[in-house]
Design a protein around this motif. Structure first.
Motif, mmCIF file in Angstrom:
data_model
loop_
_atom_site.group_PDB
_atom_site.id
_atom_site.type_symbol
_atom_site.label_atom_id
_atom_site.label_comp_id
_atom_site.label_asym_id
_atom_site.label_seq_id
_atom_site.Cartn_x
_atom_site.Cartn_y
_atom_site.Cartn_z
ATOM 1 N N VAL A 127 -2.855 6.398 10.153
ATOM 2 C CA VAL A 127 -2.503 7.030 8.880
ATOM 3 C C VAL A 127 -1.017 7.357 8.951
ATOM 4 C CG1 VAL A 127 -2.909 8.955 7.299
ATOM 5 C CG2 VAL A 127 -4.811 8.031 8.636
ATOM 6 N N ASP A 128 -0.276 6.927 7.935
ATOM 7 C CA ASP A 128 1.158 7.211 7.931
ATOM 8 C C ASP A 128 1.713 7.148 6.512
ATOM 9 O OD1 ASP A 128 0.973 4.478 7.520
ATOM 10 O OD2 ASP A 128 2.111 3.905 9.298
ATOM 11 N N THR A 129 2.964 7.549 6.378
ATOM 12 C CA THR A 129 3.667 7.455 5.102
ATOM 13 C C THR A 129 4.694 6.344 5.242
ATOM 14 O OG1 THR A 129 3.354 9.809 4.657
ATOM 15 C CG2 THR A 129 5.094 8.695 3.428
ATOM 16 N N VAL A 130 4.652 5.373 4.315
ATOM 17 C CA VAL A 130 5.498 4.192 4.423
ATOM 18 C C VAL A 130 6.374 4.055 3.182
ATOM 19 C CG1 VAL A 130 3.865 2.960 5.905
ATOM 20 C CG2 VAL A 130 3.713 2.702 3.424
ATOM 21 N N ALA A 131 7.480 3.373 3.353
ATOM 22 C CA ALA A 131 8.374 3.080 2.233
ATOM 23 C C ALA A 131 8.118 1.654 1.759
ATOM 24 C CB ALA A 131 9.823 3.237 2.670
ATOM 25 N N ARG A 132 7.876 1.528 0.479
ATOM 26 C CA ARG A 132 7.729 0.226 -0.147
ATOM 27 C C ARG A 132 8.747 0.124 -1.275
ATOM 28 N NH1 ARG A 132 5.785 -0.769 3.934
ATOM 29 N NH2 ARG A 132 3.730 -1.620 4.424
ATOM 30 N N LYS A 133 8.957 -1.085 -1.790
ATOM 31 C CA LYS A 133 9.971 -1.272 -2.820
ATOM 32 C C LYS A 133 9.677 -0.442 -4.068
ATOM 33 C CE LYS A 133 11.307 -5.850 -1.230
ATOM 34 N NZ LYS A 133 11.363 -7.300 -1.533
ATOM 35 N N GLY A 134 8.392 -0.192 -4.325
ATOM 36 C CA GLY A 134 8.004 0.600 -5.489
ATOM 37 C C GLY A 134 7.998 2.096 -5.230
ATOM 38 N N ARG A 162 -5.206 0.762 2.823
ATOM 39 C CA ARG A 162 -5.242 1.439 1.525
ATOM 40 C C ARG A 162 -3.941 2.215 1.335
ATOM 41 N NH1 ARG A 162 -10.445 4.773 0.358
ATOM 42 N NH2 ARG A 162 -11.194 2.660 -0.041
ATOM 43 N N TYR A 163 -3.298 1.980 0.187
ATOM 44 C CA TYR A 163 -2.037 2.641 -0.154
ATOM 45 C C TYR A 163 -2.262 3.570 -1.342
ATOM 46 C CZ TYR A 163 0.162 -0.964 2.722
ATOM 47 O OH TYR A 163 0.526 -1.783 3.772
ATOM 48 N N ALA A 164 -1.744 4.775 -1.236
ATOM 49 C CA ALA A 164 -1.826 5.735 -2.336
ATOM 50 C C ALA A 164 -0.409 6.015 -2.832
ATOM 51 C CB ALA A 164 -2.503 7.023 -1.880
ATOM 52 N N PHE A 165 -0.094 5.508 -4.034
ATOM 53 C CA PHE A 165 1.194 5.753 -4.686
ATOM 54 C C PHE A 165 1.005 6.883 -5.700
ATOM 55 C CE2 PHE A 165 1.260 1.323 -3.349
ATOM 56 C CZ PHE A 165 2.548 1.127 -2.867
ATOM 57 N N TYR A 166 2.071 7.621 -5.979
ATOM 58 C CA TYR A 166 1.953 8.778 -6.876
ATOM 59 C C TYR A 166 3.172 8.870 -7.793
ATOM 60 C CZ TYR A 166 1.727 13.613 -8.496
ATOM 61 O OH TYR A 166 1.694 14.738 -9.270
ATOM 62 N N ARG A 167 2.880 9.199 -9.066
ATOM 63 C CA ARG A 167 3.954 9.525 -9.997
ATOM 64 C C ARG A 167 3.411 10.351 -11.155
ATOM 65 N NH1 ARG A 167 7.161 5.279 -13.843
ATOM 66 N NH2 ARG A 167 5.223 5.575 -15.033
ATOM 67 N N SER A 168 4.030 11.479 -11.388
ATOM 68 C CA SER A 168 3.779 12.303 -12.578
ATOM 69 C C SER A 168 2.298 12.549 -12.854
ATOM 70 C CB SER A 168 4.433 11.654 -13.810
ATOM 71 O OG SER A 168 5.814 11.447 -13.599
ATOM 72 N N GLY A 169 1.587 13.053 -11.850
ATOM 73 C CA GLY A 169 0.188 13.414 -12.038
ATOM 74 C C GLY A 169 -0.783 12.246 -12.029
ATOM 75 N N ARG A 170 -0.336 11.059 -11.614
ATOM 76 C CA ARG A 170 -1.234 9.891 -11.552
ATOM 77 C C ARG A 170 -1.078 9.215 -10.196
ATOM 78 N NH1 ARG A 170 -4.623 7.033 -14.613
ATOM 79 N NH2 ARG A 170 -4.324 8.584 -16.248
ATOM 80 N N GLU A 171 -2.213 8.884 -9.623
ATOM 81 C CA GLU A 171 -2.257 8.217 -8.331
ATOM 82 C C GLU A 171 -2.737 6.781 -8.518
ATOM 83 O OE1 GLU A 171 -4.060 9.206 -3.886
ATOM 84 O OE2 GLU A 171 -5.181 9.834 -5.658
ATOM 85 N N VAL A 191 2.065 -8.033 -1.219
ATOM 86 C CA VAL A 191 1.335 -7.328 -2.277
ATOM 87 C C VAL A 191 1.765 -5.870 -2.357
ATOM 88 C CG1 VAL A 191 -0.937 -6.590 -3.086
ATOM 89 C CG2 VAL A 191 -0.649 -8.888 -2.128
ATOM 90 N N SER A 192 1.786 -5.182 -1.228
ATOM 91 C CA SER A 192 2.117 -3.754 -1.254
ATOM 92 C C SER A 192 3.575 -3.519 -1.651
ATOM 93 C CB SER A 192 1.803 -3.097 0.091
ATOM 94 O OG SER A 192 2.575 -3.667 1.127
ATOM 95 N N ASP A 193 4.467 -4.447 -1.295
ATOM 96 C CA ASP A 193 5.867 -4.334 -1.695
ATOM 97 C C ASP A 193 6.060 -4.597 -3.191
ATOM 98 O OD1 ASP A 193 7.724 -3.388 0.091
ATOM 99 O OD2 ASP A 193 8.146 -5.330 0.999
ATOM 100 N N SER A 194 5.137 -5.346 -3.782
ATOM 101 C CA SER A 194 5.303 -5.706 -5.197
ATOM 102 C C SER A 194 4.869 -4.584 -6.148
ATOM 103 C CB SER A 194 4.493 -6.973 -5.511
ATOM 104 O OG SER A 194 3.099 -6.691 -5.555
ATOM 105 N N PHE A 195 4.083 -3.631 -5.666
ATOM 106 C CA PHE A 195 3.618 -2.561 -6.563
ATOM 107 C C PHE A 195 4.802 -1.731 -7.047
ATOM 108 C CE2 PHE A 195 2.624 1.751 -7.574
ATOM 109 C CZ PHE A 195 1.534 1.641 -8.414
ATOM 110 N N HIS A 196 4.824 -1.481 -8.358
ATOM 111 C CA HIS A 196 5.804 -0.556 -8.907
ATOM 112 C C HIS A 196 5.285 0.025 -10.200
ATOM 113 C CE1 HIS A 196 6.854 -4.400 -10.880
ATOM 114 N NE2 HIS A 196 7.250 -3.638 -11.913
ATOM 115 N N TRP A 197 5.726 1.249 -10.472
ATOM 116 C CA TRP A 197 5.376 1.911 -11.725
ATOM 117 C C TRP A 197 6.222 1.304 -12.841
ATOM 118 C CZ3 TRP A 197 1.194 4.875 -11.569
ATOM 119 C CH2 TRP A 197 0.841 5.515 -10.380
#
Length: 200
Positions: A127-134, A162-171, A191-197
């Protein structure tokens, strides 16, 4: 006296004839004779066919953008995978691999402690926190049984990212899974690098 000379002449002729039967071929080493023997098979041995382990995503896979109507994100997935629509996302499957993306409202950003809930600790790899492009994401890697094969009912052991991204009250939860031992590091990173809000 003439008889003796005739007998001697005959003996000498016989000896000379006996000596002439030795041929040079008998003096050649046997190994040379064997080396020239035909093998009967002049075709080269077939080369082994290369095969990927079960679950390996091919290197030439093409990735295309997916965006759910009304959801503020985009992610790339392999072209041609079967899609199943979900209320806030979709799942994509091909053979033994799957990708699932969904969103949900949440009061606070995910943490490493919160993503552990619901996963048996014995199954967790990291379990860790990672930096992705998004943006940053909390990642959990664990092992679990796959869904049963619809034909054979067979269940295989999957490695899940499993990646959990967060922005403005939405995961947004991005789940990537494939058989343990499959080398999908590069495709899963794509795939994980391509995710963006998005803005809408």
């Amino acid at each position: 006296m003439k008889v003796r000379r005739s007998v001697m002449a005959l003996v000498m002729a016989g000896l000379a004839a006996g000596c002439s039967t030795v041929t040079p071929a008998q003096t050649q080493p046997q190994s040379q004779t064997h080396a020239q023997a035909p093998t009967g098979n002049d075709t080269p041995a077939p080369q082994p066919t290369e095969s990927n382990p079960p679950g390996d995503i091919p290197d030439d896979t093409v990735f295309v953008a997916y965006r759910h109507p009304g959801q503020p994100y985009e992610v790339k997935v392999p072209e041609g995978w079967a899609r199943t629509d979900l209320p806030t996302g979709a799942s994509f499957t091909d053979k033994l691999n799957s990708i699932r993306i969904e969103t949900r409202p949440t009061a606070s950003a995910p943490t490493e402690a919160s993503v552990r809930s619901g996963v048996p600790s014995s199954n967790i790899r990291t379990v860790d926190t990672v930096a992705r492009k998004g943006g940053k994401a909390v990642r959990i890697v664990y092992r679990a049984g796959s869904s049963p094969d619809p034909v054979t009912g067979k269940v295989v052991k999957d490695e899940v990212e499993r990646y959990a991204f967060y922005r403005s009250g939405r995961e947004a939860i991005l789940t990537l899974s494939g058989p343990v031992g499959a080398d999908n590091v590069d495709p899963w990173r794509t795939v994980s690098d391509s995710f963006h809000w998005t803005t809408s």
